[in-house]
Design a protein around this motif. Structure first.
Motif, short mmCIF file in Angstrom:
data_model
loop_
_atom_site.label_atom_id
_atom_site.label_comp_id
_atom_site.label_asym_id
_atom_site.label_seq_id
_atom_site.Cartn_x
_atom_site.Cartn_y
_atom_site.Cartn_z
N UNK A 134 0.83 -1.20 0.00
CA UNK A 134 0.00 0.00 0.00
C UNK A 134 0.87 1.25 0.00
N UNK A 135 2.13 1.13 -0.40
CA UNK A 135 3.00 2.31 -0.49
C UNK A 135 2.45 3.29 -1.52
N UNK A 136 2.75 4.56 -1.32
CA UNK A 136 2.20 5.56 -2.24
C UNK A 136 3.09 6.79 -2.24
N UNK A 137 3.44 7.23 -3.45
CA UNK A 137 4.28 8.41 -3.58
C UNK A 137 3.69 9.62 -2.88
N UNK A 138 4.56 10.41 -2.25
CA UNK A 138 4.20 11.65 -1.54
C UNK A 138 3.47 11.40 -0.23
N UNK A 139 3.43 10.16 0.25
CA UNK A 139 2.73 9.88 1.50
C UNK A 139 3.42 10.54 2.68
N UNK A 140 2.61 10.98 3.64
CA UNK A 140 3.08 11.49 4.92
C UNK A 140 2.59 10.56 6.03
N UNK A 141 3.06 10.77 7.24
CA UNK A 141 2.60 9.93 8.34
C UNK A 141 1.09 10.03 8.53
N UNK A 142 0.51 11.18 8.23
CA UNK A 142 -0.93 11.34 8.35
C UNK A 142 -1.72 10.44 7.44
N UNK A 143 -1.10 10.02 6.33
CA UNK A 143 -1.79 9.14 5.38
C UNK A 143 -1.86 7.70 5.88
N UNK A 167 -3.35 3.81 4.98
CA UNK A 167 -2.42 2.70 4.88
C UNK A 167 -2.55 1.71 6.04
N UNK A 168 -2.93 2.18 7.22
CA UNK A 168 -3.07 1.28 8.35
C UNK A 168 -4.17 0.24 8.14
N UNK A 169 -5.09 0.49 7.22
CA UNK A 169 -6.16 -0.47 6.97
C UNK A 169 -5.64 -1.80 6.43
N UNK A 170 -4.42 -1.81 5.90
CA UNK A 170 -3.85 -3.05 5.35
C UNK A 170 -3.34 -3.99 6.43
N UNK A 171 -3.23 -3.52 7.67
CA UNK A 171 -2.65 -4.32 8.75
C UNK A 171 -3.72 -5.10 9.50
N UNK A 172 -3.30 -6.18 10.10
CA UNK A 172 -4.19 -6.97 10.95
C UNK A 172 -3.37 -7.69 12.00
N UNK A 195 6.28 10.60 13.66
CA UNK A 195 6.80 9.26 13.43
C UNK A 195 6.47 8.32 14.59
N UNK A 196 6.62 8.82 15.80
CA UNK A 196 6.30 8.00 16.98
C UNK A 196 4.82 7.61 16.96
N UNK A 197 3.97 8.57 16.68
CA UNK A 197 2.52 8.29 16.62
C UNK A 197 2.21 7.24 15.56
N UNK A 198 2.81 7.39 14.38
CA UNK A 198 2.54 6.44 13.29
C UNK A 198 3.03 5.04 13.64
N UNK A 199 4.22 4.92 14.20
CA UNK A 199 4.77 3.61 14.53
C UNK A 199 3.98 2.94 15.65
N UNK A 200 3.55 3.71 16.62
CA UNK A 200 2.72 3.11 17.68
C UNK A 200 1.42 2.58 17.11
N UNK A 219 13.39 3.42 18.10
CA UNK A 219 13.78 2.96 19.43
C UNK A 219 12.68 3.22 20.46
N UNK A 220 12.00 4.34 20.34
CA UNK A 220 10.95 4.69 21.30
C UNK A 220 9.73 3.79 21.18
N UNK A 221 9.56 3.13 20.05
CA UNK A 221 8.35 2.33 19.82
C UNK A 221 8.62 0.83 19.70
N UNK A 222 9.86 0.41 19.95
CA UNK A 222 10.17 -1.00 19.83
C UNK A 222 10.20 -1.50 18.40
N UNK A 223 10.46 -0.60 17.47
CA UNK A 223 10.57 -0.97 16.06
C UNK A 223 12.04 -1.17 15.71
N UNK A 224 12.30 -1.72 14.53
CA UNK A 224 13.66 -1.93 14.05
C UNK A 224 14.04 -0.83 13.08
N UNK A 225 15.15 -0.17 13.34
CA UNK A 225 15.65 0.86 12.44
C UNK A 225 16.65 0.25 11.49
N UNK A 226 16.45 0.46 10.20
CA UNK A 226 17.38 -0.02 9.17
C UNK A 226 18.21 1.18 8.73
#
Length: 295
Positions: A89-98, A110-115, A174-179, A235-242
């Motif tokens: 569900x990637x999309x050009x020009x996306x922001x965290x709000x999307x 984009x969050x609708x793709x998760x389960x 970013x923190x809000x989106x990752x959480x 790091x603040x959300x327990x995600x992996x940084x690449x």
């Protein structure tokens, strides 16, 4: 006498392990148990144009046209290498709000793709928030042309405003989106990539990237600040940084074809400028594989 002696010799040798037991005394082998292969990863790719590989041909025929999604993006490379059950569900020009709201008509959040069954999530996101990252490159390009590549006009005009916006606005977004990703996919491994270097450490290449020579370190510093915000949010959300800082050094938009991972503004091969080419997308996929130790 020979037969009893022979029998005695066999008994002694058998007892000491020098003669193997006969088939009649061998323990029966357990029947082989068939093992079923592990189910494929349920993989969801989120993110912006760096995730979508906007401008890299061929386009993904399953994607909305407005998202400029490529079939050679790093998520597609990852899915092919891992045999994952893949949702893109990637999309050009996306922001965290999307992640939370529809970016375009007919394009769900984009969050609708998760389960709860999602196993793996990857993304690049944050560079478009507040128009800071790409906006700064465009602003510095205009300033560089006006100064014919001399001095540091962009830094003089904008100072630390871009970096301050990244720290004050992009980081908490970013923190809000990752959480939110972790809430929607609580069992998934969540990886967020940094952005590959766009400009070198100094000097630049004014013919291809119309950035004044003195503004090249300025833009490099801004990108370092953005990548650091991504790292801290992970790091603040327990995600992996690449981390792509070291891997992409020397592969910026000023390098020749075959070396660069990002295409320049002028004389590039990608119609979407200042974005990764196919080589860059493959390199990003390799870093995800190494960081997550994917098979």
């Amino acid at each position: 006498m020979r037969r009893p002696l022979l029998l005695l010799a066999v008994l002694v040798l058998t007892a000491t392990g020098l003669v193997a037991p006969t088939a009649a005394t061998t323990a029966p082998r357990a029947p082989a148990v068939a093992t079923s292969p592990a189910p494929p990863l349920r993989y969801v790719a989120l993110g912006d144009s760096y995730s979508a590989a906007s401008g890299v041909l061929p386009p993904d025929p399953a994607a909305p046209l407005v998202c400029l999604r490529s079939a050679r993006s790093y998520p597609h490379v990852l899915a092919a290498r891992t045999g994952a059950r893949f949702t893109d569900v990637t999309c050009g020009a996306a922001e965290t709000g999307d992640f939370f709201e529809s970016q375009h008509p007919g394009v769900p959040p984009q969050l609708d793709a998760l389960s709860r069954r999602t196993d793996l999530v990857t993304m690049t996101i944050g560079g478009n928030d507040s128009g800071v990252f790409i906006g700064a490159i465009l602003a510095c390009g205009v300033a560089g042309v006006s100064s014919l590549g001399r001095g540091n006009p962009c830094e003089q005009q904008h100072g630390d405003s871009f970096e301050q916006t990244v720290r004050d606005t992009t980081y908490p977004s970013l923190v809000r989106a990752l959480r939110a990703v972790h809430r929607r996919a609580p069992s998934a491994r969540v990886a967020i990539l940094g952005y590959p270097w766009i400009v070198p450490r100094r000097d630049g290449c004014f013919a291809q990237m119309p950035i004044a020579r003195g503004d090249v370190p300025y833009l490099r510093s801004l990108q370092r600040t953005l990548n650091d915000a991504v790292r801290r949010a992970a790091r603040a959300t327990g995600s992996t940084y690449v981390d792509l800082n070291r891997a992409s050094d020397g592969h910026d938009a000023c390098q020749p074809i075959g070396t660069r991972w990002v295409e320049p503004i002028l004389l590039g091969t990608n119609p979407v400028v200042v974005h990764p080419n196919a080589r860059g997308e493959r390199a990003m996929a390799r870093q995800v594989v190494r960081r997550l130790r994917l098979r």
